[in-house]
Design a protein around this motif. Sequence first.
Motif, short mmCIF file in Angstrom:
data_model
loop_
_atom_site.label_atom_id
_atom_site.label_comp_id
_atom_site.label_asym_id
_atom_site.label_seq_id
_atom_site.Cartn_x
_atom_site.Cartn_y
_atom_site.Cartn_z
N UNK A 1 -3.18 7.34 -11.39
CA UNK A 1 -2.55 7.80 -10.06
C UNK A 1 -3.50 8.01 -9.17
N UNK A 2 -3.45 7.86 -7.94
CA UNK A 2 -4.18 8.16 -6.98
C UNK A 2 -4.61 9.76 -6.64
N UNK A 3 -5.64 9.82 -6.42
CA UNK A 3 -6.01 11.32 -6.05
C UNK A 3 -5.60 11.77 -4.68
N UNK A 4 -5.23 12.93 -4.38
CA UNK A 4 -4.74 13.29 -3.05
C UNK A 4 -5.93 12.96 -2.19
N UNK A 5 -5.50 12.26 -1.03
CA UNK A 5 -6.46 11.98 0.03
C UNK A 5 -7.06 10.61 0.01
N UNK A 6 -6.95 9.76 -1.11
CA UNK A 6 -7.11 8.74 -1.34
C UNK A 6 -6.32 7.70 -0.48
N UNK A 7 -6.96 6.64 0.04
CA UNK A 7 -6.26 5.62 0.79
C UNK A 7 -5.77 4.50 0.04
N UNK A 8 -4.64 4.01 0.36
CA UNK A 8 -4.20 2.60 -0.47
C UNK A 8 -4.22 1.58 0.68
N UNK A 9 -5.32 0.42 0.22
CA UNK A 9 -5.63 -0.39 1.02
C UNK A 9 -4.61 -1.17 1.79
N UNK A 10 -3.55 -1.52 0.78
CA UNK A 10 -2.66 -2.73 1.25
C UNK A 10 -1.68 -1.95 2.35
N UNK A 11 -1.41 -0.72 2.20
CA UNK A 11 -0.44 -0.12 3.24
C UNK A 11 -1.38 0.20 4.34
N UNK A 12 -2.72 0.59 4.39
CA UNK A 12 -3.24 0.52 5.77
C UNK A 12 -3.39 -0.88 6.52
N UNK A 13 -3.68 -1.93 5.69
CA UNK A 13 -3.54 -3.36 6.08
C UNK A 13 -2.02 -3.44 6.97
N UNK A 14 -0.96 -3.24 6.17
CA UNK A 14 0.40 -3.29 6.80
C UNK A 14 0.59 -2.77 8.11
N UNK A 15 0.06 -1.23 8.06
CA UNK A 15 -0.13 -0.67 9.35
C UNK A 15 -0.69 -1.14 10.60
N UNK A 16 -1.93 -1.89 10.02
CA UNK A 16 -2.78 -2.52 11.11
C UNK A 16 -2.08 -3.56 11.62
N UNK A 17 -1.34 -4.14 11.00
CA UNK A 17 -0.53 -5.61 11.36
C UNK A 17 0.57 -5.05 12.44
#
Length: 44
Positions: A1-17
Amino acid sequence: MKEKGEKILWIDCLKAIAILAVLLDHTFMVLYDNPNVQTATFFR
């Protein structure tokens, strides 16, 4: 599980698109005038 504050790369890429699609849509009839390009950005 991701720690609080860690970024999820594929979500950030979709946001950029999505951000680029909105910018492209806002420049219709300024930078381009082809309605096919605007149709391609309807996923935004």
